[in-house]
Design a protein around this motif. Structure first.
Motif, short mmCIF file in Angstrom:
data_model
loop_
_atom_site.label_atom_id
_atom_site.label_comp_id
_atom_site.label_asym_id
_atom_site.label_seq_id
_atom_site.Cartn_x
_atom_site.Cartn_y
_atom_site.Cartn_z
N GLY A 1 0.96 -1.11 0.01
CA GLY A 1 0.25 -0.09 -0.03
C GLY A 1 0.89 0.93 -0.28
O GLY A 1 0.66 2.00 0.91
N ALA A 2 1.95 1.07 -1.04
CA ALA A 2 2.32 2.30 -0.54
C ALA A 2 2.33 3.43 -1.61
O ALA A 2 3.47 3.88 -1.78
CB ALA A 2 4.20 1.73 -0.84
N SER A 3 1.19 4.19 -2.03
CA SER A 3 1.18 4.47 -2.83
C SER A 3 0.97 5.69 -2.87
O SER A 3 1.35 7.43 -3.56
CB SER A 3 0.23 4.53 -4.35
N LEU B 1 14.83 -11.23 1.32
CA LEU B 1 13.52 -10.73 1.38
C LEU B 1 13.10 -11.22 3.25
O LEU B 1 13.37 -11.72 3.88
CB LEU B 1 12.22 -10.86 1.46
N ASP B 2 12.97 -9.80 3.83
CA ASP B 2 13.87 -9.16 4.93
C ASP B 2 13.22 -8.70 5.14
O ASP B 2 12.72 -9.31 7.07
CB ASP B 2 15.32 -8.59 5.41
N VAL B 3 12.13 -7.53 5.65
CA VAL B 3 11.08 -7.10 5.83
C VAL B 3 9.99 -6.96 5.00
O VAL B 3 9.90 -6.59 3.93
CB VAL B 3 11.88 -5.73 6.75
N VAL B 4 8.49 -7.36 5.73
CA VAL B 4 7.09 -7.12 5.21
C VAL B 4 7.35 -6.33 5.46
O VAL B 4 6.59 -5.86 7.47
CB VAL B 4 6.60 -8.19 4.69
N VAL B 5 6.62 -4.68 5.58
CA VAL B 5 5.73 -4.27 6.01
C VAL B 5 4.26 -3.99 5.71
O VAL B 5 3.69 -2.87 4.60
CB VAL B 5 6.27 -2.36 6.33
N HIS B 6 3.74 -4.38 6.40
CA HIS B 6 1.90 -4.76 6.05
C HIS B 6 0.59 -3.04 6.55
O HIS B 6 0.90 -2.82 7.37
CB HIS B 6 1.09 -5.59 7.16
N ASN B 7 0.93 -2.49 5.32
CA ASN B 7 0.46 -1.50 5.76
C ASN B 7 -0.59 -1.04 4.72
O ASN B 7 -1.59 0.00 5.04
CB ASN B 7 1.37 -0.60 5.31
N ALA B 8 -1.28 -1.60 3.75
CA ALA B 8 -1.85 -1.29 2.91
C ALA B 8 -3.34 -1.99 3.65
O ALA B 8 -3.72 -2.23 4.32
CB ALA B 8 -2.33 -2.56 1.50
N GLY B 9 -4.28 -0.58 2.91
CA GLY B 9 -5.77 -0.48 3.72
C GLY B 9 -7.33 0.03 2.93
O GLY B 9 -6.14 0.78 2.02
N HIS B 10 -7.58 -0.11 3.54
CA HIS B 10 -9.13 0.84 2.74
C HIS B 10 -9.86 0.61 4.06
O HIS B 10 -10.36 0.23 4.86
CB HIS B 10 -9.37 0.48 2.63
N MET B 11 -10.36 2.31 4.37
CA MET B 11 -11.21 3.55 4.93
C MET B 11 -12.29 2.96 4.39
O MET B 11 -12.70 3.83 3.26
CB MET B 11 -10.73 4.49 5.86
N VAL B 12 -13.77 3.22 5.28
CA VAL B 12 -15.06 3.18 4.91
C VAL B 12 -15.72 4.54 6.01
O VAL B 12 -14.93 4.15 7.18
CB VAL B 12 -16.28 2.49 4.49
N LEU B 13 -16.44 4.90 5.71
CA LEU B 13 -17.00 6.13 6.09
C LEU B 13 -18.52 5.84 6.06
O LEU B 13 -19.15 6.31 5.24
CB LEU B 13 -16.91 7.44 5.85
N GLY B 14 -19.58 5.98 7.01
CA GLY B 14 -21.08 6.16 7.76
C GLY B 14 -21.91 5.14 8.55
O GLY B 14 -21.13 4.47 8.93
N PRO B 15 -22.38 5.43 8.85
CA PRO B 15 -23.52 4.18 9.05
C PRO B 15 -23.02 3.10 9.41
O PRO B 15 -23.56 2.63 8.09
CB PRO B 15 -24.90 4.26 8.99
N ALA B 16 -22.98 1.94 10.56
CA ALA B 16 -22.29 0.43 9.96
C ALA B 16 -23.89 0.27 9.53
O ALA B 16 -23.37 -0.77 8.86
CB ALA B 16 -22.00 0.43 11.73
N GLU B 17 -24.63 0.42 10.05
CA GLU B 17 -26.16 -0.68 9.70
C GLU B 17 -25.85 -1.05 7.94
O GLU B 17 -27.26 -1.67 7.66
CB GLU B 17 -27.19 0.14 9.97
N ALA B 18 -26.16 0.60 6.98
CA ALA B 18 -26.32 0.94 6.08
C ALA B 18 -25.06 0.23 5.14
O ALA B 18 -25.38 -0.10 3.92
CB ALA B 18 -25.65 1.81 5.86
#
Length: 301
Positions: free
Chosen positions: A12-14, A88-105
């Motif tokens: 997730g390095a972009s 390969l010595d290190v993996v940085v787990h950074n990739a992710g995605h956020m969402v925004l809104g009422p949980a029920e929806a």
């Protein structure tokens, strides 16, 4: 290769934490591969920026196509790295995605998709990378978590925080299962950094618009301004670069000096205190199981 120079994959390095971390680690003298998807489409400008930076500053920095939602992509990315650098010595787990809104929806399919990126994505990368690290008898997994996994959850971000909590639990279990292979674990816990990242800009929204609208009469103002309210909790001098700096500091520490969990929390919301207690209990638990070295009982937390 210099003895202290490591080959590091950052997912997730972009943009955001990942982009800053890739640049910071490369400037620290490491071989850094910035993983990102759509390298020939949407993220082509990020790839060009990496190429230009590497040339201008003579950095060992490159990019690789890596979609954490595809096992084939993760396998190919790791294979390319090993072919080019022999390890390969290190993996940085950074990739992710956020969402925004009422949980029920959010539909169940949307909740599943958030977990697929933030949690299952790390599993795909691990399945590609861990055979290499286990074969070497050394390595480090760095997981970029969230202070929300220890409480203090703002509303209307539930699917994202639930996924981050799940990733944190996965990281903890992996830590105990990998330590005897010589593979270390550190969980980086950023606080509520709301500038310097694209979390809100790229945030997803509920597919069930009718249910989301049902919250407007009571929560409409909060929903509409939460991306502005959260920054008010953060000191004005908070710098997202501090997260990348902490990741670089941890990676450069000797294996037996790295903390199991470290907080970079400008708001000081108290989650680091909760984590310290939990990690102390965990250290005793692992000690009783006979798993030594994960977190020394005399560790400074």
């Amino acid at each position: 290769m210099a003895a202290d120079r490591k080959v590091i994959l950052v997912t997730g390095a972009s943009s955001g934490f990942g982009r800053l971390t890739a640049h910071t680690l490369a400037r620290a003298g490491h071989v850094v591969i910035a993983g990102m998807r759509a390298t020939r489409e949407r993220n082509a400008p990020a790839v060009e920026e990496i190429r230009r930076l590497a040339t201008t500053e003579s950095l060992l920095l490159s990019s690789v196509e890596l979609d954490v939602q595809s096992q084939a992509s993760a396998d190919a990315a790791v294979a390319e790295i090993v072919e080019c650098h022999s390890r390969l010595d290190v993996v940085v787990h950074n990739a992710g995605h956020m969402v925004l809104g009422p949980a029920e929806a959010f539909t169940p399919e949307q909740i599943t998709a958030v977990h697929d990126i933030n949690v299952v994505g790390t599993q795909r990368v691990n399945r590609a990378a861990l055979p290499v690290l286990r074969g070497q008898g050394s390595g480090l997994l760095v997981w970029v978590g969230s202070s929300s996994s220890r409480g203090g959850h703002p509303p209307f971000l539930a699917p994202y925080f639930a996924a981050k909590a799940a990733m944190d639990a996965l990281a903890e279990s992996y830590a105990a299962e990998l330590i005897r292979f010589g593979i270390g674990t550190t969980i980086i816990v950023p606080g509520a950094f709301t500038s310097g990242t694209n979390h809100f800009l790229h945030a997803g929204h509920p597919a069930d618009e009718a249910t989301a609208a049902a919250y407007d009469s009571l929560y409409g103002e909060i929903r509409a301004t939460i991306d502005k309210r959260l920054p008010e909790l953060v000191p004005p001098d908070a710098d997202v670069q501090s997260v990348a700096d902490e990741i670089a500091r941890i990676i450069d520490l000797p294996d037996d000096r790295r903390p199991f969990r470290t907080h970079v929390d400008p708001s000081r919301d108290g989650s680091e205190v909760v984590s310290a207690v939990a990690d102390r209990i965990r250290a005793e638990f692992y000690h009783r199981l006979g798993i030594e070295g994960l977190l020394p009982l005399n560790a400074s937390l």
